[in-house]
Design a protein around this motif. Structure first.
Motif, PDB file in Angstrom:
ATOM      1  N   GLU A  55       0.670  -1.243  -0.053  1.00  0.00           N
ATOM      2  CA  GLU A  55       0.039   0.087   0.008  1.00  0.00           C
ATOM      3  C   GLU A  55       0.786   1.324   0.183  1.00  0.00           C
ATOM      4  O   GLU A  55       0.688   2.159  -0.596  1.00  0.00           O
ATOM      5  N   ARG A  56       2.002   1.171   0.798  1.00  0.00           N
ATOM      6  CA  ARG A  56       2.831   2.318   0.881  1.00  0.00           C
ATOM      7  C   ARG A  56       3.498   2.602  -0.608  1.00  0.00           C
ATOM      8  O   ARG A  56       3.811   3.605  -0.981  1.00  0.00           O
ATOM      9  N   SER A  57       3.753   1.422  -1.119  1.00  0.00           N
ATOM     10  CA  SER A  57       4.512   1.697  -2.520  1.00  0.00           C
ATOM     11  C   SER A  57       3.587   2.192  -3.371  1.00  0.00           C
ATOM     12  O   SER A  57       3.921   3.214  -4.276  1.00  0.00           O
ATOM     13  N   ALA A  58       2.577   1.825  -3.482  1.00  0.00           N
ATOM     14  CA  ALA A  58       1.208   2.410  -4.397  1.00  0.00           C
ATOM     15  C   ALA A  58       1.123   3.668  -4.109  1.00  0.00           C
ATOM     16  O   ALA A  58       0.908   4.668  -5.058  1.00  0.00           O
ATOM     17  N   LEU A  59       1.200   4.277  -2.897  1.00  0.00           N
ATOM     18  CA  LEU A  59       0.882   5.543  -2.701  1.00  0.00           C
ATOM     19  C   LEU A  59       2.083   6.631  -2.960  1.00  0.00           C
ATOM     20  O   LEU A  59       1.839   7.468  -3.702  1.00  0.00           O
ATOM     21  N   LEU A  60       3.386   5.997  -2.838  1.00  0.00           N
ATOM     22  CA  LEU A  60       4.503   6.856  -3.597  1.00  0.00           C
ATOM     23  C   LEU A  60       4.168   7.071  -4.907  1.00  0.00           C
ATOM     24  O   LEU A  60       4.532   7.897  -5.480  1.00  0.00           O
ATOM     25  N   ALA A  61       4.043   5.799  -5.398  1.00  0.00           N
ATOM     26  CA  ALA A  61       3.706   5.904  -7.029  1.00  0.00           C
ATOM     27  C   ALA A  61       2.776   6.877  -7.487  1.00  0.00           C
ATOM     28  O   ALA A  61       3.054   7.765  -8.276  1.00  0.00           O
ATOM     29  N   ARG A  62       1.470   6.869  -6.703  1.00  0.00           N
ATOM     30  CA  ARG A  62       0.295   8.073  -6.970  1.00  0.00           C
ATOM     31  C   ARG A  62       1.168   9.485  -6.700  1.00  0.00           C
ATOM     32  O   ARG A  62       0.734  10.633  -7.379  1.00  0.00           O
ATOM     33  N   LEU A  63       1.831   9.628  -5.604  1.00  0.00           N
ATOM     34  CA  LEU A  63       2.278  10.955  -5.126  1.00  0.00           C
ATOM     35  C   LEU A  63       3.216  11.443  -6.264  1.00  0.00           C
ATOM     36  O   LEU A  63       3.480  12.712  -6.254  1.00  0.00           O
ATOM     37  N   ARG A  64       4.050  10.511  -6.664  1.00  0.00           N
ATOM     38  CA  ARG A  64       5.188  10.887  -7.542  1.00  0.00           C
ATOM     39  C   ARG A  64       4.468  11.524  -8.807  1.00  0.00           C
ATOM     40  O   ARG A  64       4.980  12.264  -9.626  1.00  0.00           O
ATOM     41  N   THR A  65       3.443  10.911  -9.195  1.00  0.00           N
ATOM     42  CA  THR A  65       2.725  11.571 -10.295  1.00  0.00           C
ATOM     43  C   THR A  65       2.155  13.085 -10.140  1.00  0.00           C
ATOM     44  O   THR A  65       2.024  13.690 -11.127  1.00  0.00           O
ATOM     45  N   MET A  66       2.260  13.258  -8.824  1.00  0.00           N
ATOM     46  CA  MET A  66       1.786  14.648  -8.441  1.00  0.00           C
ATOM     47  C   MET A  66       2.931  15.524  -8.158  1.00  0.00           C
ATOM     48  O   MET A  66       2.769  16.562  -7.553  1.00  0.00           O
ATOM     49  N   GLY A  67       4.130  15.004  -8.460  1.00  0.00           N
ATOM     50  CA  GLY A  67       5.336  15.767  -8.177  1.00  0.00           C
ATOM     51  C   GLY A  67       6.187  15.646  -6.759  1.00  0.00           C
ATOM     52  O   GLY A  67       6.920  16.500  -6.596  1.00  0.00           O
ATOM     53  N   LEU A  68       5.715  14.522  -6.230  1.00  0.00           N
ATOM     54  CA  LEU A  68       6.463  14.345  -4.932  1.00  0.00           C
ATOM     55  C   LEU A  68       8.089  14.039  -5.179  1.00  0.00           C
ATOM     56  O   LEU A  68       8.206  12.930  -6.354  1.00  0.00           O
ATOM     57  N   THR A  69       8.958  14.276  -4.741  1.00  0.00           N
ATOM     58  CA  THR A  69      10.273  13.768  -4.937  1.00  0.00           C
ATOM     59  C   THR A  69      10.661  12.466  -4.102  1.00  0.00           C
ATOM     60  O   THR A  69      10.071  12.414  -3.331  1.00  0.00           O
ATOM     61  N   ARG A  70      11.971  11.918  -4.640  1.00  0.00           N
ATOM     62  CA  ARG A  70      12.362  10.950  -3.974  1.00  0.00           C
ATOM     63  C   ARG A  70      12.811  11.303  -2.441  1.00  0.00           C
ATOM     64  O   ARG A  70      12.352  10.222  -1.725  1.00  0.00           O
ATOM     65  N   ARG A  71      13.156  12.391  -2.401  1.00  0.00           N
ATOM     66  CA  ARG A  71      13.733  12.726  -0.964  1.00  0.00           C
ATOM     67  C   ARG A  71      12.345  13.017  -0.116  1.00  0.00           C
ATOM     68  O   ARG A  71      12.387  12.453   1.048  1.00  0.00           O
ATOM     69  N   GLN A  72      11.570  13.619  -0.607  1.00  0.00           N
ATOM     70  CA  GLN A  72      10.058  13.795  -0.040  1.00  0.00           C
ATOM     71  C   GLN A  72       9.439  12.253   0.366  1.00  0.00           C
ATOM     72  O   GLN A  72       8.630  12.095   1.362  1.00  0.00           O
ATOM     73  N   GLY A  73       9.541  11.577  -0.621  1.00  0.00           N
ATOM     74  CA  GLY A  73       8.926  10.101  -0.226  1.00  0.00           C
ATOM     75  C   GLY A  73       9.733   9.444   0.779  1.00  0.00           C
ATOM     76  O   GLY A  73       9.054   8.800   1.540  1.00  0.00           O
ATOM     77  N   ARG A  74      10.794   9.578   0.713  1.00  0.00           N
ATOM     78  CA  ARG A  74      11.763   8.791   1.733  1.00  0.00           C
ATOM     79  C   ARG A  74      11.147   9.391   3.210  1.00  0.00           C
ATOM     80  O   ARG A  74      11.181   8.713   4.155  1.00  0.00           O
ATOM     81  N   LEU A  75      11.196  10.751   3.256  1.00  0.00           N
ATOM     82  CA  LEU A  75      11.056  11.544   4.317  1.00  0.00           C
ATOM     83  C   LEU A  75       9.600  11.051   4.773  1.00  0.00           C
ATOM     84  O   LEU A  75       9.193  10.837   6.047  1.00  0.00           O
ATOM     85  N   LEU A  76       8.570  10.803   3.953  1.00  0.00           N
ATOM     86  CA  LEU A  76       7.032  10.544   4.274  1.00  0.00           C
ATOM     87  C   LEU A  76       7.137   9.303   4.886  1.00  0.00           C
ATOM     88  O   LEU A  76       6.549   9.075   5.948  1.00  0.00           O
ATOM     89  N   LEU A  77       7.711   8.385   4.551  1.00  0.00           N
ATOM     90  CA  LEU A  77       7.747   6.924   4.972  1.00  0.00           C
ATOM     91  C   LEU A  77       8.375   6.901   6.302  1.00  0.00           C
ATOM     92  O   LEU A  77       7.865   6.092   7.095  1.00  0.00           O
ATOM     93  N   VAL A  78       9.527   7.590   6.645  1.00  0.00           N
ATOM     94  CA  VAL A  78      10.003   7.703   7.814  1.00  0.00           C
ATOM     95  C   VAL A  78       9.370   8.393   8.640  1.00  0.00           C
ATOM     96  O   VAL A  78       8.858   7.626   9.818  1.00  0.00           O
TER      97      VAL A  78
END
Length: 910
Positions: free
Chosen positions: A793-816
């Motif tokens: 579920e978290r992986s799918a969430l990151l994929a959706r948020l990346r389509t909205m402009g979320l960076t990899r750094r922000q993705g790592r910070l979000l999961l942490v």
């Protein structure tokens, strides 16, 4: 679901998800191995502890001793001689051995029998030593099988036969007796006869015992080693040598012609090779029967009508029971904690499998599948994997721990297998008991506790309160293991987990509101995601809190045990080493000792024992007076509970015996002497002392009441004790330096090792540490399972948020940030719960048995339980770091290496 399946369900599911099946099998294998090894490990250290306790006790205490008066009173001499001949005595011995009730058995190699004198026989030969002008006295025994238990040093073994009218009989003595009493092969010892001329004992040989500390030689130690014995109970009574003579068995009848009042005796040493802790009750019953029961009545028939028995084996067993009774409840705490965490992990594994198959099971229910049939097939699917894995775990546990009962291990393995088989079907049945088209949201924030859950939580709360109250009131010392008492720390952790689960949504709501007003969406999204965690998140929190509480409790137990050993060793020696003697030490000994590598300081002490206190203190009250050098004594004891203020203790200037000497006293001596100057007679001189301070213990006189004075105020200056300080003392070199001083050398490190050297203590410590480590490892696995459950579920969430402009750094910070709230909750809650459980339960926990060996569980120092900061903080920090690390690793490794399109096509669960 009623038609015949196209493909077998179990085979199809295992082929579809072989990785999940292998992971479940491995998990069950490890938990089954731990569950089966735990009771066998406990049995092993208890059995070894019992055998060591009996084997290490003096043989005079553990031997079964049977005595009877000399047979045949009133019969002719020749008939009496036949009754104590080698063959009749052997027959009586065999009859006694056969009538010892099981499970108590004897060791034939160290058991013996014969005829011996009960009164010491005086021999006034001119060559025998007389320390205080008194001639030596001897115990004479016709102890059987001398040749098998000794080595001939000179001469030959006594032989031949002699009756009551014989003028001479052959005997042997040990090498120690010969050396001490100046006896050689061929020496003659004459003793008074009973209404006849003196009887002559001719020494035909000198023997050396093969096992001098074993029962054959140590039950009546005078036969092996002469000893100085006071002639009366007076403290200053003159002493004489008491030795032993080993008479030829065929000449036992000659003892009838002496004043020794001979008696028949049998010494049976208990066989400890097959003794187990489960036989303890039976052994105690056997001892009671031999003491004054049916077994003694049978001995009156087969041995002698006047037969009596004596042993202190029952007291030795009682000391073992006391120590075991204080250790078992403490060790059981770790067992309960690890078992709880293991059960939670198995339930989480079943929950993870059920959540991954939610859509599949919901579809089966929607198509008419019966809940009973679905649960039955899931049970069969789980059993195919779980049962062989559990059986293999049991086999490995039996191989790893070969000793111990098989029944408890089998029962524990069966429990693991049952839980592993039922976790998936029960969870699926509860989730799909009603037909649903899609999985409903079970957010942690939105979930409302049901009435059943409230009742269950209140029941657990009542159990926890009862366990804590009972443990504080009754304690763990000297009683049998009580499951409710041992589960008290676990119940406290469970209650804390349930309370935190109820309170958890509040801080999330409070933090989400200000986070929503921030420019960055990462903080708000992480808090929102943490709040939308499934309501089943109580299981990982329960596992973590239980493991953290057990780890904190266990770490504090081990730290408290180590601290108790340190203090006990310090109180036994006073400093890092102690060199003592009853005689004055050589003048150059302090200088020799100070040159030993590792020695940092030496303080001489002169001790006068049994110094009478003034009559007002009570008749017969005495104490030990120690003259010390305040400066060096203070340096060696600085930083310990035995330290003193050197300036206050220094003697005032003036001639010895004229000034009033300041003194530091033990509390009882301080109460007796008061605060006014008191005159004492110390070492042949009168001194006036005034108590300036009271101290519980001293380094100079560790084991008794004391009075510390400055040696400068005494005329006697020679030391009888040297206190030695040094962080890394060379024991061998220290003993070599003290050679020729007739002094004993005692090192604190060696004393501490002796306290921890019992198999009961060391085995319990290993089991406890292993259980805590296993619980911590399973808690980490529970954390990983909780993170793994939401990984897709978290992986799918990151994929959706990346389509909205979320960076990899922000993705790592979000999961942490998403993983931190539950991890912080578990870490802080675990540390707080561990501290609270220790504070609540410490008054009822006795660490003396676990900490101190050789004291019968009665510690000379306090062995109380205190919270260990490292045990509280370190596991909690590790939980937080591990959660953050796993979240960061998932973002960097998994999500960063799979394409966005793949994740978006993987499903739309949320």
């Amino acid at each position: 679901m009623t038609g015949k399946a196209v493909a077998p369900w179990t085979r199809t599911r295992l082929r579809t998800a072989p990785g999940a099946a292998a992971a479940l099998a491995l998990l069950v294998l490890v938990i089954a191995w731990l569950a089966a090894a735990y009771p066998r490990g406990v049995d092993t250290y208890e059995d070894e502890g019992l055998r060591d306790t009996v084997a290490s006790a003096p043989p005079g205490r553990t031997a079964l001793q049977f005595t009877a008066g000399a047979p045949g009173l009133g019969l002719p001499d020749d008939q009496r001689a036949e009754m104590v001949g080698p063959q009749p005595m052997k027959q009586r011995f065999d009859a006694v051995v056969r009538n010892v009730p099981a499970p108590l058995t004897s060791d034939p190699a160290q058991s013996t029998y014969g005829l011996r004198t009960t009164r010491k026989l005086v021999s006034d030969e001119p060559y025998l030593p007389r320390p205080n002008g008194l001639p030596p006295r001897f115990t004479v025994a016709s102890q059987a099988d001398l040749g098998s238990h000794s080595r001939l040093v000179s001469g030959r073994l006594p032989a031949g036969s002699a009756g009551p009218q014989a003028a001479e009989a052959e005997v042997a003595v040990t090498a120690e007796t010969a050396r001490t009493l100046h006896i050689t092969a061929g020496s003659v010892l004459r003793v008074a006869g009973l209404g006849r001329p003196p009887l002559t004992f001719r020494v035909t040989g000198i023997v050396a015992p093969l096992l001098p500390e074993a029962g054959y030689w140590s039950v009546l130690s005078a036969l092996r080693t002469p000893e100085l014995v006071p002639a009366s109970d007076d403290r200053d009574a003159p002493k004489y040598w008491h030795g032993g003579l080993l008479l030829a068995p065929g000449a036992a009848a000659t003892l009838f012609a002496t004043e020794g009042k001979p008696e028949m005796y049998v010494q049976l040493m208990p066989d400890t090779t097959t003794l187990t802790a489960r036989q303890l009750g039976g052994v105690k019953s056997s001892l009671a029967s031999l003491g004054s029961g049916p077994a003694l009545s049978r001995l009156h028939t087969v041995y002698a009508t006047s037969a009596t028995s004596y042993t202190e084996l029952d007291r030795v067993l009682l000391s073992y029971e006391t120590v075991r009774g204080s250790i078992d409840p403490v060790v059981a705490v770790a067992g309960f904690g690890t078992a709880t965490v293991a059960a939670v992990v198995l339930l989480m594994a079943g929950g993870l499998a059920a959540s991954r198959r939610t859509a599949e099971l919901a579809l089966l229910r929607a198509r008419g599948g019966a809940l009973r049939q679905i649960a039955g097939r899931l049970l069969a699917e789980s059993a195919v994997v779980v049962v062989p894995a559990a059986a293999l775990g049991l086999l490995l546990a039996v191989l790893a721990v070969p000793e111990g009962r098989f029944g408890p291990a089998l029962a524990a393995t069966a429990g693991v297998a049952a839980l592993g088989c039922l976790a998936l079907p029960v969870r699926a049945a509860l989730t799909h008991r009603t037909v649903r088209s899609a999985a409903e949201r079970t957010d942690l924030v939105r979930e409302k506790p049901s009435a059943r859950r409230t009742v269950a939580e209140l029941t657990l709360l009542a159990l926890a309160v009862a366990a804590v109250f009972a443990l504080r009131r009754r304690g763990t010392a000297g009683g049998p293991t009580d499951s409710l008492l041992s589960a008290a720390p676990v119940l406290v952790g469970v209650i804390a987990a349930l309370v935190l689960i109820r309170l958890y949504p509040l801080p999330l709501r409070w933090a989400a509101r200000p986070a929503a007003r921030l420019r960055s969406t990462v903080g708000f999204l992480s808090l929102a995601r943490a709040g939308r965690a499934p309501g089943g998140g109580a299981l990982p929190l329960l596992a973590l809190l239980t493991a953290l509480t057990t780890a904190a409790f266990g770490g504090s137990v081990l730290a408290g045990s180590a601290d108790a050993r340190d203090r006990a060793a310090l109180y036994a020696t006073g400093t890092d080493a102690r060199i003592g003697s009853d005689l004055p030490l050589p003048k150059d000994l302090p200088e020799r000792v100070s040159k030993v590598p590792g020695v940092a300081g030496v303080s001489p002490v002169h001790i006068e024992y049994s110094v009478p206190l003034p009559s007002g203190a009570g008749d017969g009250d005495r104490t030990a007076v120690a003259g010390i050098d305040p400066a060096s004594y203070a340096r060696l004891t600085a930083g310990t509970a035995l330290g003193i203020d050197a300036d206050r203790l220094e003697a005032p200037p003036g001639a010895p015996g004229k000034a009033v000497l300041p003194a530091i006293a033990s509390p009882s001596v301080a109460r007796h002497l008061g605060k006014e100057p008191v005159r004492l007679h110390v070492g042949g001189q009168d001194v006036t002392v005034r108590v300036i301070a009271a101290q519980d213990r001293s380094a100079a006189v560790p084991q008794s009441d004391f009075l510390l004075l400055d040696t400068a105020g005494l005329r006697t200056r020679y030391p009888t004790v040297l206190l030695v300080g040094g962080a890394s003392l060379d024991a061998k070199a220290l003993r070599k330096a003290a050679e020729g001083a007739h002094a004993s050398v005692l090192l604190r490190s060696e004393v501490r090792q002796e306290y921890a050297d019992s198999p009961l203590q060391t085995g319990a410590g290993r089991i406890y540490a292993a259980a805590v480590a296993a619980g911590a490892g399973l808690a980490v696995l529970a954390l990983l399972l909780s993170l793994l459950r939401g990984a897709p579920e978290r992986s799918a969430l990151l994929a959706r948020l990346r389509t909205m402009g979320l960076t990899r750094r922000q993705g790592r910070l979000l999961l942490v940030l998403e993983a931190l709230p539950p991890a912080l909750l578990a870490g802080a809650g675990g540390a707080l719960t561990g501290w609270a459980s220790i504070a609540l339960l410490a008054p009822g926990i006795d660490l003396a048995g676990l900490a101190l060996a050789g004291t019968g569980g009665l510690a000379p120092v306090g062995a109380e339980l205190r919270a260990d900061p490292m045990s509280l903080v370190l596991p909690a920090v590790c939980v937080v770091l591990l959660a953050a690390g796993v979240a960061a690793a998932q973002a960097a490794w998994w999500s960063g290496r799979r394409g966005t399109i793949t994740e978006l096509r993987a499903g739309d669960a949320r």
